[in-house]
Design a protein around this motif. Structure first.
Motif, PDB file in Angstrom:
ATOM      1  N   HIS A 183     -38.139  37.864  -5.422  1.00  0.00           N
ATOM      2  CA  HIS A 183     -38.324  39.046  -6.129  1.00  0.00           C
ATOM      3  C   HIS A 183     -38.693  38.641  -7.905  1.00  0.00           C
ATOM      4  CE1 HIS A 183     -35.267  41.188  -3.415  1.00  0.00           C
ATOM      5  NE2 HIS A 183     -36.453  41.719  -3.433  1.00  0.00           N
ATOM      6  N   VAL A 184     -38.338  37.544  -8.214  1.00  0.00           N
ATOM      7  CA  VAL A 184     -38.616  37.088  -9.711  1.00  0.00           C
ATOM      8  C   VAL A 184     -39.705  35.758  -9.528  1.00  0.00           C
ATOM      9  CG1 VAL A 184     -36.518  37.907 -10.451  1.00  0.00           C
ATOM     10  CG2 VAL A 184     -36.623  35.547  -9.590  1.00  0.00           C
ATOM     11  N   LEU A 185     -40.139  35.131  -8.353  1.00  0.00           N
ATOM     12  CA  LEU A 185     -41.112  34.226  -8.473  1.00  0.00           C
ATOM     13  C   LEU A 185     -42.507  34.770  -8.305  1.00  0.00           C
ATOM     14  CD1 LEU A 185     -39.054  31.393  -6.578  1.00  0.00           C
ATOM     15  CD2 LEU A 185     -39.448  31.283  -9.070  1.00  0.00           C
ATOM     16  N   ALA A 186     -43.439  34.055  -8.819  1.00  0.00           N
ATOM     17  CA  ALA A 186     -44.747  34.097  -8.155  1.00  0.00           C
ATOM     18  C   ALA A 186     -45.150  35.401  -8.609  1.00  0.00           C
ATOM     19  CB  ALA A 186     -44.995  33.682  -7.155  1.00  0.00           C
ATOM     20  N   ASP A 187     -45.747  36.046  -7.369  1.00  0.00           N
ATOM     21  CA  ASP A 187     -46.050  37.490  -7.224  1.00  0.00           C
ATOM     22  C   ASP A 187     -45.134  38.470  -7.314  1.00  0.00           C
ATOM     23  OD1 ASP A 187     -48.988  37.009  -7.318  1.00  0.00           O
ATOM     24  OD2 ASP A 187     -48.857  36.254  -5.405  1.00  0.00           O
ATOM     25  N   GLY A 188     -43.711  38.034  -6.995  1.00  0.00           N
ATOM     26  CA  GLY A 188     -42.640  38.928  -6.749  1.00  0.00           C
ATOM     27  C   GLY A 188     -42.792  40.045  -7.977  1.00  0.00           C
ATOM     28  N   PRO A 189     -42.458  39.595  -9.231  1.00  0.00           N
ATOM     29  CA  PRO A 189     -42.386  40.821 -10.276  1.00  0.00           C
ATOM     30  C   PRO A 189     -43.667  41.859 -10.312  1.00  0.00           C
ATOM     31  CG  PRO A 189     -41.884  38.591 -11.346  1.00  0.00           C
ATOM     32  CD  PRO A 189     -42.324  38.364  -9.837  1.00  0.00           C
ATOM     33  N   ARG A 190     -44.823  41.302 -10.114  1.00  0.00           N
ATOM     34  CA  ARG A 190     -45.995  42.105 -10.173  1.00  0.00           C
ATOM     35  C   ARG A 190     -45.910  43.189  -8.906  1.00  0.00           C
ATOM     36  NH1 ARG A 190     -50.950  42.047  -7.408  1.00  0.00           N
ATOM     37  NH2 ARG A 190     -50.385  39.991  -6.647  1.00  0.00           N
ATOM     38  N   LEU A 191     -45.538  42.653  -7.826  1.00  0.00           N
ATOM     39  CA  LEU A 191     -45.505  43.575  -6.535  1.00  0.00           C
ATOM     40  C   LEU A 191     -44.270  44.404  -6.556  1.00  0.00           C
ATOM     41  CD1 LEU A 191     -47.048  41.288  -4.195  1.00  0.00           C
ATOM     42  CD2 LEU A 191     -48.043  42.933  -5.218  1.00  0.00           C
ATOM     43  N   CYS A 192     -43.144  43.814  -7.016  1.00  0.00           N
ATOM     44  CA  CYS A 192     -41.859  44.733  -6.812  1.00  0.00           C
ATOM     45  C   CYS A 192     -41.716  45.938  -7.651  1.00  0.00           C
ATOM     46  CB  CYS A 192     -40.984  43.926  -6.844  1.00  0.00           C
ATOM     47  SG  CYS A 192     -40.405  42.729  -5.513  1.00  0.00           S
ATOM     48  N   GLY A 193     -42.281  46.037  -8.702  1.00  0.00           N
ATOM     49  CA  GLY A 193     -42.186  46.962  -9.848  1.00  0.00           C
ATOM     50  C   GLY A 193     -40.808  46.829 -10.443  1.00  0.00           C
ATOM     51  N   ARG A 194     -40.106  48.056 -10.408  1.00  0.00           N
ATOM     52  CA  ARG A 194     -38.805  48.051 -10.893  1.00  0.00           C
ATOM     53  C   ARG A 194     -37.837  47.478  -9.769  1.00  0.00           C
ATOM     54  NH1 ARG A 194     -34.959  53.391 -12.433  1.00  0.00           N
ATOM     55  NH2 ARG A 194     -32.927  52.105 -13.132  1.00  0.00           N
ATOM     56  N   LEU A 195     -36.993  46.637 -10.155  1.00  0.00           N
ATOM     57  CA  LEU A 195     -35.983  46.126  -9.036  1.00  0.00           C
ATOM     58  C   LEU A 195     -34.782  46.853  -9.218  1.00  0.00           C
ATOM     59  CD1 LEU A 195     -35.529  44.355  -6.565  1.00  0.00           C
ATOM     60  CD2 LEU A 195     -35.092  42.453  -8.510  1.00  0.00           C
ATOM     61  N   VAL A 196     -34.138  47.465  -8.227  1.00  0.00           N
ATOM     62  CA  VAL A 196     -32.682  47.846  -8.535  1.00  0.00           C
ATOM     63  C   VAL A 196     -32.212  47.048  -7.034  1.00  0.00           C
ATOM     64  CG1 VAL A 196     -31.110  49.726  -7.896  1.00  0.00           C
ATOM     65  CG2 VAL A 196     -33.360  50.182  -9.048  1.00  0.00           C
ATOM     66  N   VAL A 197     -30.867  46.614  -7.206  1.00  0.00           N
ATOM     67  CA  VAL A 197     -30.105  45.839  -6.215  1.00  0.00           C
ATOM     68  C   VAL A 197     -28.909  46.748  -5.951  1.00  0.00           C
ATOM     69  CG1 VAL A 197     -28.873  44.000  -5.704  1.00  0.00           C
ATOM     70  CG2 VAL A 197     -30.590  43.565  -7.030  1.00  0.00           C
ATOM     71  N   ALA A 198     -28.740  47.209  -4.593  1.00  0.00           N
ATOM     72  CA  ALA A 198     -27.880  48.153  -4.454  1.00  0.00           C
ATOM     73  C   ALA A 198     -26.575  47.474  -3.699  1.00  0.00           C
ATOM     74  CB  ALA A 198     -28.365  49.022  -3.661  1.00  0.00           C
TER      75      ALA A 198
END
Length: 496
Positions: A183-198
């Protein structure tokens, strides 16, 4: 100290889910229901007015989560379509079919104005998507309103790298129980948008497995950091009680001065900058709080390391030849030593001495490639299967191989120690940190913290957090000179 939020690999996540289901206290169907309900709830929070939604469901559990999302949204008044080829029988499918239907995937029937739920692939992607799943992912590309369950399909959650031809860019990603490295490495932030952990009720089984050896730091994870920065108010406190740092300089005054100023602002009681005798005049500028002593060769360095120096910074502005000449004496002192810039290039030489376990290496990817060419190559090679080799893997292996803390810089900075413990600092919101001298200041902050007595891994982690927080406080227009000056505000904020 546990920095930030625990992060689990895909394998760890599967093991926890398996333990939960084998306990008899929950079931796969119950976990799927909680996951789908959580995603539907996040959608309704972000898009409170019911609209049209198309759920693209894959063949596995991620697709089952999608059926639950569809049912909850339909009951909340949304116009829902579900597209899935040959859905696998499940309780989630049956419950959805009591509300609506499943139609075969038809890319021509997709509507750009719909919200799209990506329920194709989730955690544990092991191969490039193919067939209908690949066509679904391709069809999603370019649509603005995408909600991903677990991760945008095609993204490896252990590495943040894309496996296959691509992945759609989500506006919102809902993960479960804990964030994953991808979620936070490489392309993760760009592709995930806003991240919510449920939270879906897996905490008891996660705790039973013990702490993960990976955690994630970001702007939200500053709790307790001020305790590490607060200076004692004891009556006998003095400058040497807060550590003495030595920064070795060359004829390029700027980089070393940025490092020295960073060490001062991080709270070292005394910081001494050491150019060659012939260059002393060039280092006469501010800040006036810096001590200045000439250092021409290894013997001078040995004399300066008189037992009161608690940390040494070598590399920024030192020059390649000077760094190589002083490296054996620096490492021979066996005090905490931060190796950056020219010192890293010197360390990559054939005859360079090995670092000791109190060293902190702070390379960017180019310097890392000189030190660990095989690991850097694996990071560049396109992954064909998952889990893909990650920056986290590379940093961990480098730290174990060299026997020292490695801080691999970037918007997804990774800090690892030889034991395997690692922290990811996620800062995709700080593009203005990509400026000349920012790394020199970071080396100085880490040097200052190490001088104050923090263990190498702790100094590296806290230094990266301070560096990012200072950049975030200053904002756009940042130059490296601003970073150290922003530290008092950050430290004051963390102490309150």
């Amino acid at each position: 100290m546990l920095y930030g939020i625990e992060s689990l690999s895909s394998a760890q996540m599967r093991a926890i889910e398996s333990d939960a289901m084998n306990s008899g206290q929950t079931s796969g169907a119950e976990l799927m229901e909680r996951a789908g309900a959580a995603v539907a709830g996040q959608i309704r929070l972000r898009w409170p007015k019911p609209g049209r939604v198309t759920v693209l469901a894959g063949p596995g559990n991620n697709g089952g989560d999608g059926f639950v999302v569809a049912r909850h949204l339909a009951r909340a008044g949304w116009a829902v379509r579900v597209m899935c080829d040959a859905p696998r029988p499940s309780a989630a499918l049956t419950a959805w079919q009591a509300v609506g239907s499943v139609q075969p995937f038809d890319p021509d029937a997709l509507r750009p104005d719909d919200l799209h739920v990506d329920a194709i692939f989730g955690t544990g992607l092991t191969r490039a998507p193919e067939g209908m799943a690949a066509r679904m992912i391709e069809a999603l590309a370019g649509f603005p309103g995408i909600v991903a369950i677990d991760a945008p399909s095609g993204l490896c959650l252990d590495s943040g790298r894309i496996i296959g031809s691509g992945a759609a860019r989500a506006a919102l990603t809902v993960a479960f129980d804990s964030p994953k490295p991808g979620h936070v490495l490489a392309d993760g932030p760009r592709l995930c948008g806003r991240l919510v952990v449920a939270d879906i009720g897996l905490a008891p089984w996660r705790k039973a497995q013990g702490h993960s050896d990976t955690s994630i730091m970001d702007a939200r994870t500053t709790t307790g950091m001020g305790d590490w920065l607060r200076k004692t108010t004891a009556g006998d406190a003095h400058k040497y009680g807060h550590g003495s740092a030595l920064v070795i300089a060359g004829d390029a005054a700027g980089a070393a001065r940025l490092t020295a100023k960073g060490a001062l602002r991080a709270g070292a009681g005394l910081v001494t900058i050491c150019p060659e005798r012939r260059d002393m005049q060039g280092h006469a500028g501010p800040p006036d709080a810096l001590m200045r002593k000439p250092l021409d060769g290894p013997d001078d360095l040995a004399a300066l390391l008189d037992g009161r120096v608690t940390a040494l910074g070598l590399g920024p502005g030192a020059g390649m030849e000077r760094a190589a000449n002083l490296l054996p004496a620096a490492l021979g002192a066996r005090i905490t030593t931060i190796l950056d810039a020219d010192a890293l290039t010197a360390l990559a030489g054939d005859d360079a001495p090995a670092p000791h376990d109190r060293c902190i290496l702070t390379p960017h990817l180019g310097e890392f490639a000189r030190l660990f060419p095989d690991l850097a190559k694996r990071l560049k090679d396109a992954p064909e299967t998952g889990p893909a080799f990650s920056k986290l893997d590379a940093t961990r292996q480098a730290a174990a191989r060299i026997g020292a803390v490695v801080l691999l810089k970037g918007p997804d900075t990774v800090i690892a120690e030889p034991s395997g413990r690692a922290v990811i600092h996620s800062a995709p919101d700080l593009p203005w940190l990509a400026t000349a001298g920012a790394g020199d200041t970071l080396a100085g902050i880490v040097t200052g913290l190490a001088a104050r007595g923090l263990a190498p891994f702790d100094a590296a982690c806290l230094g990266v957090m301070l560096h990012g927080a200072a950049a975030r406080h200053f904002g756009p227009g940042l130059i490296a000179d601003d970073l150290a000056d922003a530290l008092p505000h950050v430290i004051r904020t963390w102490e309150t």
